[in-house]
Design an enzyme around this catalytic site. Structure first.
Site, short mmCIF file in Angstrom:
data_model
loop_
_atom_site.label_atom_id
_atom_site.label_comp_id
_atom_site.label_asym_id
_atom_site.label_seq_id
_atom_site.Cartn_x
_atom_site.Cartn_y
_atom_site.Cartn_z
N SER A 193 41.45 -3.16 21.90
CA SER A 193 42.64 -3.02 21.07
C SER A 193 43.83 -3.47 21.89
O SER A 193 43.75 -3.59 23.12
CB SER A 193 42.82 -1.55 20.66
N TYR A 200 42.73 7.40 22.25
CA TYR A 200 42.42 6.06 21.77
C TYR A 200 42.64 5.04 22.89
O TYR A 200 41.81 4.17 23.13
CB TYR A 200 43.29 5.74 20.56
#
Length: 281
Positions: free
Chosen positions: A143, A156
């Site tokens: 990401s 995350y």
């Protein structure tokens, strides 16, 4: 170094295929003639993805946290393959929104087991197939949050940084072979990940509901899943080792290089400018 063989029209494996980028990849690659082996924990979403495809499809309800089941799935794919496996997209992912102070360990473990360990399990399950063939690609979804640390996204970010480190280490081990390890760094993609996130409370203290936080995230996304799938497909075919998805991904990458300790001030200013985009789920 010559460009690797195209994955177009060749068999691929995609996890997280019930929605979002996974579904868009399956749709795009199947349309271009690829047999696709699809996996997701969401049986209904997986069925819907498969029903929209017209080529050869293998579907498997799979919890990527289960290393043994990933190995069983790899065995099933090995038996199913109509030709050598071109690529494995370890794409399944979830989100948690929380401050570090208020983090619930069970939520963090849930995320890490899917976003990081699921990628590790998938890589270890399918890498032997690619090694035996002598070519192919492991494509692991990190990401832009694997490039920069973002407030209230500690779990995350930790998982996506870990995916990046794991995949880059693997890439070095594979140097000199025709088996590739690729990281994908999507920016804001209009998927349902924010709506399915675990959120106990608004970590900023503003009292926003889960729906309000998801809507604000979606207002800032810049790339549809279909566009993301096209970028990823093109990047793999062009032999990229790292694929940045969306204009915001290039911004994050630049900030990580130029101002590695003060980037949040720039991002905060930019995030105050919501963007309207087409919602694609």
């Amino acid at each position: 170094m010559s460009r690797p063989r195209s994955i177009t029209g060749r068999p691929v494996v995609i996890t997280g295929a019930a929605s979002g980028i996974g579904r868009a990849l399956a749709t795009r690659l199947s349309r271009l003639g690829a047999p696709v082996a699809l996996a997701d924990v969401d049986a209904d979403g997986l069925k819907a993805t498969a029903a929209a495809l017209h080529g050869r499809v293998l579907t498997r309800v799979l919890d990527v946290r289960d290393a043994e089941d990933q190995l069983r799935f790899a065995g099933e794919v090995r038996e199913w393959l109509p030709a050598p496996l071109a690529a494995v997209f370890n794409n399944a992912g979830v989100a948690v929104t929380s401050s570090v102070l208020d983090a619930v360990p069970e939520d963090d473990d849930w995320l890490h087991d899917i976003n990081f360990r699921g990628v590790v399990h998938g890589t270890r399950a399918f890498l032997p197939i690619l090694a035996e063939q002598g070519e192919g690609a492991i494509v692991n979804t990190s990401s832009v949050y694997g490039l920069l640390g973002i407030p209230y996204q500690s779990a995350y970010c930790a998982a996506k940084f870990a995916v990046r480190g794991f995949t880059e280490s693997l890439r070095q081990e594979l140097a000199g072979s025709a088996v590739r390890a690729i990281t994908v760094h999507p920016g804001g993609i209009t998927t349902n990940i924010a709506r399915n996130a675990r959120v106990r409370r608004d970590p900023t203290g503003r009292g926003r509901s889960r729906e309000e936080m998801a809507a604000q995230f979606e207002a800032m996304t810049m790339t549809s899943p279909d566009k993301a799938a096209a970028i990823i497909h093109t990047g793999v075919d062009r032999g990229k080792a790292r694929i940045l998805v969306g204009p915001d991904a290039y911004l994050f990458d630049a900030l990580a290089r130029v101002t590695p300790t003060h980037y949040n001030a720039v991002l905060t200013r930019l995030m105050r400018r919501p963007r309207r985009t087409e919602a694609v789920r």
